[in-house]
Enzyme design. Structure first.
Site, mmCIF file in Angstrom:
data_model
loop_
_atom_site.group_PDB
_atom_site.id
_atom_site.type_symbol
_atom_site.label_atom_id
_atom_site.label_comp_id
_atom_site.label_asym_id
_atom_site.label_seq_id
_atom_site.Cartn_x
_atom_site.Cartn_y
_atom_site.Cartn_z
ATOM 1 C CG MET A 69 -9.464 -49.330 -50.407
ATOM 2 S SD MET A 69 -7.583 -49.387 -51.019
ATOM 3 C CE MET A 69 -7.176 -50.902 -50.281
ATOM 4 C CG HIS B 118 -11.518 -35.272 -62.476
ATOM 5 N ND1 HIS B 118 -10.135 -35.615 -62.531
ATOM 6 C CD2 HIS B 118 -11.526 -34.701 -61.059
ATOM 7 C CE1 HIS B 118 -9.540 -35.189 -61.613
ATOM 8 N NE2 HIS B 118 -10.320 -34.552 -60.571
ATOM 9 C CE LYS C 137 -9.162 -26.877 -59.983
ATOM 10 N NZ LYS C 137 -8.587 -27.732 -58.774
ATOM 11 N N GLY D 165 -4.036 -30.399 -57.025
ATOM 12 C CA GLY D 165 -2.968 -30.727 -56.368
ATOM 13 C C GLY D 165 -2.377 -32.081 -56.504
ATOM 14 C CB THR D 166 -4.386 -35.263 -57.396
ATOM 15 O OG1 THR D 166 -5.416 -35.098 -56.121
ATOM 16 C CG2 THR D 166 -4.217 -36.870 -57.502
#
Length: 69
Positions: free
Chosen positions: A1, A36, A40, A45-46
């Protein structure tokens, strides 16, 4: 996955848990760190989705508490 599938599955699981067990984590503390995306300015959003689920579970945590490492 792949990682993206795991992230989506984790987000879905957190949302289901928040809907079925609201307040279950009241009194606990939470730490969210975006390692990560340190450059920014905005929280991803996560991270926002995960924090929202934990808030529904009763954890007191605000988006501006997310350190960028």
């Amino acid at each position: 996955m792949g990682k993206q599938v795991l992230v989506v599955a984790f987000q879905a699981a957190m949302e289901i848990m928040a809907e079925q067990f609201p307040g279950a984590f009241a009194g606990y503390t939470l730490q969210v760190m975006e390692s990560h995306q340190a450059s920014k300015q905005d929280t991803s959003g996560t991270a926002k989705a995960i924090i929202s689920s934990f808030q529904k579970l009763g954890v007191s945590f605000e988006m501006d508490q997310v350190p960028k490492a």
